[in-house]
Design a protein around this motif. Sequence first.
Motif, PDB file in Angstrom:
ATOM      1  N   CYS A  98     -11.356  11.385   1.532  1.00 12.42           N
ATOM      2  CA  CYS A  98     -10.302  11.557   2.528  1.00 12.42           C
ATOM      3  C   CYS A  98      -9.641  12.911   2.270  1.00 12.42           C
ATOM      4  CB  CYS A  98      -9.282  10.436   2.409  1.00 12.42           C
ATOM      5  SG  CYS A  98      -7.816  10.685   3.441  1.00 12.42           S
ATOM      6  N   ARG A 144     -10.180   3.684  -3.089  1.00 13.67           N
ATOM      7  CA  ARG A 144     -10.367   3.509  -1.651  1.00 13.67           C
ATOM      8  C   ARG A 144     -11.753   4.025  -1.289  1.00 13.67           C
ATOM      9  NH1 ARG A 144      -9.774   7.560   1.517  1.00 13.67           N
ATOM     10  NH2 ARG A 144      -8.870   6.336   3.193  1.00 13.67           N
ATOM     11  N   SER A 158      -6.180  12.962   0.562  1.00 18.80           N
ATOM     12  CA  SER A 158      -6.021  12.469  -0.800  1.00 18.80           C
ATOM     13  C   SER A 158      -6.559  13.464  -1.829  1.00 18.80           C
ATOM     14  CB  SER A 158      -6.738  11.123  -0.966  1.00 18.80           C
ATOM     15  OG  SER A 158      -6.743  10.716  -2.315  1.00 18.80           O
ATOM     16  N   LYS A 159      -5.657  14.096  -2.538  1.00 21.12           N
ATOM     17  CA  LYS A 159      -6.050  15.022  -3.611  1.00 21.12           C
ATOM     18  C   LYS A 159      -6.880  14.295  -4.658  1.00 21.12           C
ATOM     19  CE  LYS A 159      -3.330  15.649  -7.025  1.00 21.12           C
ATOM     20  NZ  LYS A 159      -2.172  15.950  -7.905  1.00 21.12           N
ATOM     21  N   LYS A 160      -6.458  13.087  -4.997  1.00 22.38           N
ATOM     22  CA  LYS A 160      -7.151  12.310  -6.027  1.00 22.38           C
ATOM     23  C   LYS A 160      -8.588  12.018  -5.624  1.00 22.38           C
ATOM     24  CE  LYS A 160      -6.776   8.061  -8.743  1.00 22.38           C
ATOM     25  NZ  LYS A 160      -5.979   6.828  -8.984  1.00 22.38           N
ATOM     26  N   ASP A 161      -8.788  11.628  -4.358  1.00 30.04           N
ATOM     27  CA  ASP A 161     -10.141  11.322  -3.877  1.00 30.04           C
ATOM     28  C   ASP A 161     -11.039  12.556  -3.935  1.00 30.04           C
ATOM     29  OD1 ASP A 161      -9.283   8.791  -3.391  1.00 30.04           O
ATOM     30  OD2 ASP A 161      -9.616   8.821  -1.233  1.00 30.04           O
ATOM     31  N   HIS A 165      -6.896  20.793   1.472  1.00 22.64           N
ATOM     32  CA  HIS A 165      -5.855  19.786   1.282  1.00 22.64           C
ATOM     33  C   HIS A 165      -4.517  20.463   1.557  1.00 22.64           C
ATOM     34  CE1 HIS A 165      -2.923  17.364  -1.051  1.00 22.64           C
ATOM     35  NE2 HIS A 165      -3.693  16.348  -0.702  1.00 22.64           N
ATOM     36  N   GLU A 212       0.815  -1.217   0.000  1.00 26.22           N
ATOM     37  CA  GLU A 212       0.000   0.000   0.000  1.00 26.22           C
ATOM     38  C   GLU A 212       0.849   1.267   0.000  1.00 26.22           C
ATOM     39  OE1 GLU A 212      -3.949  -0.133   2.319  1.00 26.22           O
ATOM     40  OE2 GLU A 212      -2.617  -1.429   3.442  1.00 26.22           O
ATOM     41  N   SER A 213       1.965   1.238   0.729  1.00 23.40           N
ATOM     42  CA  SER A 213       2.801   2.431   0.834  1.00 23.40           C
ATOM     43  C   SER A 213       4.197   2.042   1.296  1.00 23.40           C
ATOM     44  CB  SER A 213       2.198   3.432   1.822  1.00 23.40           C
ATOM     45  OG  SER A 213       2.200   2.884   3.133  1.00 23.40           O
TER      46      SER A 213
END
Length: 263
Positions: A193, A187, A196-199, A233, A124-125
């Motif tokens: 979240c 996710r 998370s920029k993407k989320d 963010h 995951e990371s």
Amino acid sequence: MQDKVVFVSVSGGKDSTLCLALALEKYRGTGTPVVALFCDTGWEHELTYRYIETLEEFFSIKIHKLVGIPLPELIKKKKIFPSPRRRFCTRSCKTVPTYKFYESIYFSFPFKVAEVWQGIRRDESISRRRTEEYTLQPFQKTRYGESFPFALSYRYPILNLTEKEVFKELEKRGIPINPLYQQGFKRVGCYPCFLSKKDIIQVIQRALEGDRFASKRLGEMQLLDNSVQGRLHIDYSLKELIEKAKKKHELSKRMLTLPFVEV
């Protein structure tokens, strides 16, 4: 006194769902209770709440729903948004309610060991590559300073699995997955979240496409943004994230209108 109780934290995501399945497969019928719990942050997607109910029906179990301070209220109280260095969201919305739940179970149904199963995977990371199972003895302090009259034994049964393998294991068992995965989300915990920029962009994009729940959540983010200092963010303001989402949205619309050319 019961020797052991197994606690499984269920988020509505694929990893914790597989952990629950594995725990039930190992301990059902052995006399060791498997207790599933879901921490409601007050910031989940409505489909995730329904999915938790689906899992209760599928596994024929009760998933205990734990509620701390709802995330929007917590942000207003702190007057700042969560960031990688200020993950107060996890502490207040998940860790504290979980520890309180462990204690409530202990004082009504004493046990020697709390075996805690969590869906952590090394791939995951970078930070999770170093994850190892460990045990805290009775009255040994956690990293937050709490201690308990029972041992806490942390277990990560899917630590070495890949994302693809997790989905394969769920499919093999016929276990349904959270519908958000089928909508393209990587996710599903917290929607979105704040780390998370993407989320965040994905939620804004869905709002631009007319998704009812995403539009509602975008409105809630705008209200929070207006009442809290600092960026939503760590690297971007909400305005900047909306602009990024608009560009992605326009690009996707142009791609859909491109003529089909046979080669």
